[in-house]
Write an enzyme that holds these catalytic residues in place. Sequence first.
Site, PDB file in Angstrom:
ATOM      1  CG  ASP A   1       7.932  14.585  19.252  1.00  0.00           C
ATOM      2  OD1 ASP A   1       7.433  15.379  18.778  1.00  0.00           O
ATOM      3  OD2 ASP A   1       7.359  13.844  20.164  1.00  0.00           O
TER       4      ASP A   1
ATOM      5  CG  HIS B   1       0.526  16.142  23.212  1.00  0.00           C
ATOM      6  ND1 HIS B   1       0.983  16.437  24.224  1.00  0.00           N
ATOM      7  CD2 HIS B   1       0.844  15.841  22.046  1.00  0.00           C
ATOM      8  CE1 HIS B   1       2.234  17.048  24.002  1.00  0.00           C
ATOM      9  NE2 HIS B   1       2.000  16.666  22.573  1.00  0.00           N
TER      10      HIS B   1
END
Lengths: 408, 408
Positions: A232, A323
Amino acid sequence: MTTTANQPSVHSRRALLLGGAATVAGAAAGFAAGSGGGTARAAATQPGDPMHGRETIAFHGDRQPGIQTPAPAFVSFLALDLILPDASNEIEQREILRRVFRLISDDAARLMDGRGILADTEPELAANPARLTVTVGLGPLALKTMNPGLLPSWLRELETFPGDTLDPAWGQSDLVLQICGDDRMSLAHASRAMLKDLRPLARLHWVQDGFRHSRGSQDEAATMRNLFGQLDGTGNPSGERLERALWGGENLEPWVPGGTSLVLRRIEMDLDAWDRVDRPGRDFSLGRRQDTGAPLTGSHEFDSPDLRATDELGLPVISPDSHVARSQPREADEIILRRGYNYLEPGSAGLLFASYQCDPGRQFLPIQRRLATADMLNEWTTAIGSAVYAVLPGCAEGSYLGKELFAG
Amino acid sequence: MTTTANQPSVHSRRALLLGGAATVAGAAAGFAAGSGGGTARAAATQPGDPMHGRETIAFHGDRQPGIQTPAPAFVSFLALDLILPDASNEIEQREILRRVFRLISDDAARLMDGRGILADTEPELAANPARLTVTVGLGPLALKTMNPGLLPSWLRELETFPGDTLDPAWGQSDLVLQICGDDRMSLAHASRAMLKDLRPLARLHWVQDGFRHSRGSQDEAATMRNLFGQLDGTGNPSGERLERALWGGENLEPWVPGGTSLVLRRIEMDLDAWDRVDRPGRDFSLGRRQDTGAPLTGSHEFDSPDLRATDELGLPVISPDSHVARSQPREADEIILRRGYNYLEPGSAGLLFASYQCDPGRQFLPIQRRLATADMLNEWTTAIGSAVYAVLPGCAEGSYLGKELFAG
């Protein structure tokens, strides 16, 4: 792996490791001279000294620490609402805010340096700051009180994006303190000490605690993983792109020189539902492989995703609704620094999405609007809290945050 | 302290430190050969490798890990209640419990070794166990189900001591998993993975998360501090006294060879009221100095308190109602290993008091009864949760916890 030690010798080996590492750190001292906020210092080390507990980040400087400084293992975001007298008395209101910033600046400088606050009842808990940083952000009311002329157009309650299920309990506040550090103990002490000092001037609105990998448990330069298991923050800018994104440059300007902004969103992740998604489904939704973080069109984490690549059927390898595809910048201004943390509490788990950018209207909003309308990951994530803050420039020793920015 | 690095060079210095420390750890490898549960291993290290993330503790051995192994930075205690079929069907009930222990043993061995559980959906989060340990305790119902003939007299709901304000939400459960480790990420993953596996067999009763200083933030051999700022655990036994306290010896016997017991009490600490107590008042209540931990009659942390010493007025230097005086053993059997953790949650802060001893009736209870009636610290502390567990012996590779102890 080799068997190295039975239980009693763990201590000996640890002492050796600590002593050795301390010597290495000592040898590295003076490696580079730094200046300004965010400068890291290491204590003069002796064999047996703590390995990183006494490492400090400087509070004073042109910019606040805790933004461009590497993210340590823990964060506490503390939201505060000002206790202001009669709204008609602007001078008195500003005086309250001055006291708030004087207190915060003095407390932060002391705590980040490993000293307790003035009249600290547990200075012992402040002795190992472990890269403690305190960063201060202002909500709309605080900045209006300070100087209405400085209010940027983006400093107002963040819009509710499609899919958001916002709980006001995690909503906008007048102030936010972002307190980071590698030691949960010193962080706990710092949070409490500052809240205690501010109690007559501000009420606690919420606390959001987060974590990443512990310091030393993996390479510090590695991208963090979230609770879905994904890397992330791979797309974070660096070098000149980062400089421009945070502090301004061509086409981008901060609300005040040395200032920037923080967007903080509490994103709940449905781990139980995510468990039922197989690896190909997970990778397809993200557009990257969970294990390496490589885009589905590449083989290494930092390979650029190729959004035009197609498979043998002519279908895109990276789905346009993944995403990765949705978060790709469409304009050169769409750059943000993500500095998030995981959270895990009884009944709720997820990500404290925190992004820094000098102009959230041009940098954060376009990305977020795209993600909100069609990111496949949205099936398993829900924003339940959302707030935006103007981040003050840093301050010099002897001064306090915001001193030069007050109206009147 | 010397200025060593501005922000970009933190990475370089860190890499050097990591590389250097890893080499030191490598040099120390093979320092001592260990065997049995609780044996620590370090991964073969390369420059740039994680410093301690891949350090593992062995699950298999005569005794369970997580007791005599040094306490790492974090704990999650997970309380579970068994989902048992019709009480008249003892054989089926025992079969459920066997499945529970088979699952726990397999999961724990894998997770502690840095592998995910079977069909783990996020094995990436298991890769850096950072001294992860899983320790299992049984409440009264679980041990009765396993083998009523083994039930020790002390394994029943702990008595309510004077001053306790017990909330059943933190009360006795059928099972407890104590999961410890230096990395909050790997611990979060391990807790979730095990709960997921056990879901058909047991219901979650409560979770209690705690912390100590982060690994490497201070000397690991140092006594931990609690949120009152006090050193906590100075009086812990070592060497042969510890061996006897945990596993039995003259006059003390565990409920089964290689087994022991865990007492877990959630002790809320009133930090706001404690703030108003000055340093002499704090030291007098404890019987030790907050800064050094030295008894009021000594100058170093590990000096023995002299309970007969008097001042110039003939008054005892250490009050007979101080915590130190009340907790001093009156009998040779009153020895326990304290392995507690701090907790801090919105609205409540305190200590997860955890003590290990082979016979809580003779070791823990007499001390606790004395403390409950007249420890001056009680003014600022309240037990709100209380439970006791029989801790199983360890198990060998290929076997599972408790296998040989089942009745029938």
